[in-house]
Write an enzyme that holds these catalytic residues in place. Structure first.
Site, short mmCIF file in Angstrom:
data_model
loop_
_atom_site.label_atom_id
_atom_site.label_comp_id
_atom_site.label_asym_id
_atom_site.label_seq_id
_atom_site.Cartn_x
_atom_site.Cartn_y
_atom_site.Cartn_z
N PRO A 2 29.47 -2.40 -14.92
CA PRO A 2 30.99 -1.79 -15.12
C PRO A 2 31.50 -2.70 -16.21
CG PRO A 2 30.68 -2.93 -13.29
CD PRO A 2 29.78 -3.15 -13.83
N GLU A 3 32.43 -1.63 -16.93
CA GLU A 3 33.27 -2.10 -17.59
C GLU A 3 35.23 -2.61 -16.97
OE1 GLU A 3 33.06 -1.21 -21.66
OE2 GLU A 3 31.33 -0.75 -21.50
#
Ligand SMILES: [Zn+2]
Length: 281
Positions: A2-3
């Site tokens: 996830p960013e």
């Protein structure tokens, strides 16, 4: 992985269940995730009020009334699940415990927050809130992309003379915190900058123009995450990326939305980069 926008989306969806509420019971089901969990973790969490739920880079920080903060990193496959009625009604239905439910927090008000991570690349730690900047996972992180410290003058000065490709320079967490492969590709496309260009050789004006563009791609992704969350009861890293928002990422061979030229994929430092060979100079 996830960013920043995905982590921010998870933070926002956890906030109603956690912020301002006491952890009535913490259950810690194993001694480690990616790294050992802090000692007496359940004891240090139980009975503490979560004053605030913050994000720093890709970490979520729950500030406790004990002066400690619970640091949460989702890793590759970590998910935060919220179950039960977070408004404190009588209806407390929690799903049956699952394999890989490593940390379970029962919140005042009836919500249950579960950290589930099949691959255990995630991490949790307890850190003194006033000393968090020195924590080994947070020390050395550059400014937040939405913070005042991250501005045009800063970015121009920081990239001056750097011989690395602009893509690698923006992925460097010392330069700006929380940017990853997807949103760097998107930002460079919108700024019309070829990801292979040496950072230090790009005109200052064009580097400066990256600052609002980076904020724009991240804001749009956070907004898209918020709208996808409305359809899901559970806060989860599993909601995935907000693909409809991507203009170049994972679109090799597809026509550029601006000029129609087929998009290209190259590998830089072992990671895919997507760009338009016509629009990005
Ligand atoms: Zn194009």
């Amino acid at each position: 992985m996830p960013e920043l926008p995905e982590v921010e989306t998870v933070r926002r969806s956890l906030a109603p269940a956690m912020e301002g509420r006491v952890i009535t019971q913490a259950q810690v089901n194993r001694p480690d995730l990616r790294w050992p969990l802090p000692e007496r973790m359940a004891e240090r969490l139980t009975g503490r009020r979560v004053e605030r739920l913050r994000r720093r880079s890709k970490y979520i920080l729950a500030d406790l009334d004990s002066g400690e903060s619970l640091l949460i990193h989702l890793g590759m496959s970590g998910r935060m699940l919220v179950s039960g009625d977070m408004l404190g009604g009588f209806h407390h239905d929690h799903p049956a415990p699952q394999k890989h439910d490593h940390v379970v927090l029962d919140m005042e008000g009836g919500a249950r927050v579960t950290f589930n991570d099949a691959r255990r690349f995630g991490a949790m730690d307890l850190v003194r809130t006033d000393r968090e900047a020195a924590h080994w996972l947070l020390a050395g992180l550059g400014p937040e992309p939405f913070g005042n410290e991250f501005n045009e003058d800063y970015l121009v000065a920081r990239l001056k003379g750097r011989a690395t490709p602009i893509k690698a320079a923006l992925l460097d967490q010392h330069v700006v915190a929380g940017l990853g492969n997807i949103y760097v590709s998107e930002a460079l496309f919108r700024a019309g900058i070829d990801p292979r260009r040496q950072a230090g050789r790009i005109a200052a004006q064009r580097i400066a123009a990256l600052v609002p563009v980076i904020r724009e791609v991240l804001s749009e992704a956070i907004a898209a995450g918020g709208s996808s969350l409305r359809d899901h009861r559970q806060a989860s890293g599993e909601l995935g990326y907000f693909q409809h928002a991507f203009r170049v990422y994972d679109r090799e061979g597809a026509p550029c939305v601006t000029c129609g030229t087929p998009l290209k994929r190259i590998v830089q430092s072992g990671r895919s980069t997507f760009f338009c060979p016509a629009c990005q100079k």
